[in-house]
Write a protein that holds these residues in place. Structure first.
Motif, PDB file in Angstrom:
ATOM      1  N   ASN A  36      31.533  10.898  28.166  1.00 49.44           N
ATOM      2  CA  ASN A  36      30.641   9.798  28.587  1.00 49.44           C
ATOM      3  C   ASN A  36      29.974  10.381  29.916  1.00 49.44           C
ATOM      4  O   ASN A  36      30.312  11.424  30.545  1.00 49.44           O
TER       5      ASN A  36
ATOM      6  N   GLU B 211      19.706   3.647  29.390  1.00 41.39           N
ATOM      7  CA  GLU B 211      20.566   2.625  29.776  1.00 41.39           C
ATOM      8  C   GLU B 211      20.551   2.804  31.339  1.00 41.39           C
ATOM      9  O   GLU B 211      20.414   3.876  32.034  1.00 41.39           O
TER      10      GLU B 211
ATOM     11  N   TYR C 230      30.674   3.075  37.093  1.00 44.50           N
ATOM     12  CA  TYR C 230      29.951   2.440  35.655  1.00 44.50           C
ATOM     13  C   TYR C 230      30.072   3.707  34.726  1.00 44.50           C
ATOM     14  O   TYR C 230      29.582   4.731  34.997  1.00 44.50           O
ATOM     15  N   LYS C 231      30.589   3.237  33.486  1.00 46.83           N
ATOM     16  CA  LYS C 231      30.444   3.960  32.131  1.00 46.83           C
ATOM     17  C   LYS C 231      29.425   3.786  31.523  1.00 46.83           C
ATOM     18  O   LYS C 231      29.332   2.692  31.058  1.00 46.83           O
ATOM     19  N   PHE C 232      28.611   4.789  31.189  1.00 46.06           N
ATOM     20  CA  PHE C 232      27.558   4.572  30.221  1.00 46.06           C
ATOM     21  C   PHE C 232      28.113   4.591  28.767  1.00 46.06           C
ATOM     22  O   PHE C 232      28.870   5.456  28.383  1.00 46.06           O
ATOM     23  N   THR C 233      27.691   3.508  28.001  1.00 46.62           N
ATOM     24  CA  THR C 233      28.395   3.352  26.791  1.00 46.62           C
ATOM     25  C   THR C 233      27.296   3.304  25.733  1.00 46.62           C
ATOM     26  O   THR C 233      27.578   3.489  24.469  1.00 46.62           O
ATOM     27  N   LYS C 234      25.958   2.994  25.732  1.00 46.50           N
ATOM     28  CA  LYS C 234      24.875   3.258  24.825  1.00 46.50           C
ATOM     29  C   LYS C 234      24.459   4.534  24.753  1.00 46.50           C
ATOM     30  O   LYS C 234      23.863   5.019  23.638  1.00 46.50           O
TER      31      LYS C 234
ATOM     32  N   ARG D 266      18.064  11.980  33.924  1.00 50.86           N
ATOM     33  CA  ARG D 266      19.011  11.480  34.785  1.00 50.86           C
ATOM     34  C   ARG D 266      18.306  11.218  35.927  1.00 50.86           C
ATOM     35  O   ARG D 266      18.010  12.151  36.672  1.00 50.86           O
TER      36      ARG D 266
ATOM     37  N   TRP E 187      28.927   9.038  33.697  1.00 45.28           N
ATOM     38  CA  TRP E 187      29.442   8.085  34.840  1.00 45.28           C
ATOM     39  C   TRP E 187      28.451   7.931  35.841  1.00 45.28           C
ATOM     40  O   TRP E 187      27.999   8.951  36.373  1.00 45.28           O
TER      41      TRP E 187
ATOM     42  N   PHE F 169      21.966   1.435  35.400  1.00 44.40           N
ATOM     43  CA  PHE F 169      23.209   0.446  36.220  1.00 44.40           C
ATOM     44  C   PHE F 169      22.623   0.531  37.659  1.00 44.40           C
ATOM     45  O   PHE F 169      22.300   1.317  38.193  1.00 44.40           O
TER      46      PHE F 169
ATOM     47  N   SER G  66      19.788   5.558  36.194  1.00 47.46           N
ATOM     48  CA  SER G  66      19.117   5.481  35.079  1.00 47.46           C
ATOM     49  C   SER G  66      19.272   6.582  34.252  1.00 47.46           C
ATOM     50  O   SER G  66      19.091   7.933  34.827  1.00 47.46           O
ATOM     51  N   LEU G  67      19.701   6.305  32.990  1.00 45.66           N
ATOM     52  CA  LEU G  67      19.854   7.504  32.066  1.00 45.66           C
ATOM     53  C   LEU G  67      19.180   7.403  30.514  1.00 45.66           C
ATOM     54  O   LEU G  67      19.343   6.116  30.239  1.00 45.66           O
TER      55      LEU G  67
END
Length: 224
Positions: free
Chosen positions: A42, A92, A53-57, A68, A44, A94, A82-83
């Motif tokens: 993942n 995605e 926050y863990k990016f899941t999308k 990044r 993070w 956060f 921002s990723l």
């Protein structure tokens, strides 16, 4: 760029880091957007060394390129992580409220130093078990840069970023005792044609220090 094979022992991590340190404190107030490889790969977002926050999308995948960005918003007292997967255009983001961290006591964050590279958690091999395990992925850092963002109306999400010249990297001396070398090599360090971005690749190999890279005044890159 390439999967070199999984040599990561159980319960070990390998982190590909983009990390910023606060200049106003002796403590390392780490601000990271990392790519983590273990049994659950993942990205993070991290602040003060704590996973926020863990990016899941957006997930790491071989052959994909990722943008990044860590954007500090002074007016909103927030930091946006921002990723974007440039291969799929999936984004995605956060947003972390910095003021909530110190109960609105005027906490501020100003970057003073940064680190980009690989960090190992746990070690394997060797007579004393103190040898870092080999890197799993060959990766290219292709747009390492920093800039100042301006917004259309001060609050809009639309922004223009003025990137500043960025032409030097120096080794990180982590002072870890007993480690004689790391199983990595650095390939093709260069300043891109726009003069505002550094690129280099990390692959398997051997080194006793990080990369030292200096671009001379005419802009011709020189690896030292």
């Amino acid at each position: 760029m390439e999967d070199l094979g999984n040599h990561i022992p159980d319960k070990s991590w390998m982190l590909y880091l983009l990390e910023l340190f606060d200049k106003n404190t002796a403590a390392a107030l780490e601000l990271d957007l990392i790519c983590q490889f273990n049994d659950r790969d993942n990205f993070w977002a991290i602040f003060r060394g704590i996973n926020r926050y863990k990016f899941t999308k957006v997930l790491p995948a071989v052959g994909h390129s990722y943008l990044r960005e860590i954007i500090m918003k002074k007016e909103k007292k927030s930091i946006e992580f921002s990723l974007t997967d440039l291969s799929t255009e999936q984004n995605e983001a956060f947003v972390f409220d910095v003021s909530s961290e110190d109960n609105n006591k005027g906490f501020s964050y100003q970057g003073g130093n940064h680190f980009t590279g690989i960090e190992w958690w746990n070690k394997a091999g060797g007579s004393n078990g103190n040898t870092p395990f080999p890197v799993r992925y060959k990766v290219e850092v292709s747009n390492l840069s920093f800039g100042q963002a301006t917004y259309d109306d001060g609050m809009s999400t639309r922004r223009t970023i003025d990137y500043r010249p960025y032409n030097m990297l120096i080794p990180n001396r982590d002072g870890v005792s007993g480690v004689k070398e790391y199983p990595v090599s650095f390939e093709n360090p260069a300043v891109k044609d726009d003069g505002k971005n550094i690129r280099y690749a990390v692959a398997s190999g051997k080194t006793i220090a990080g990369i030292r890279f200096i671009s001379n005044p005419p802009g011709m890159p020189e690896a030292v």
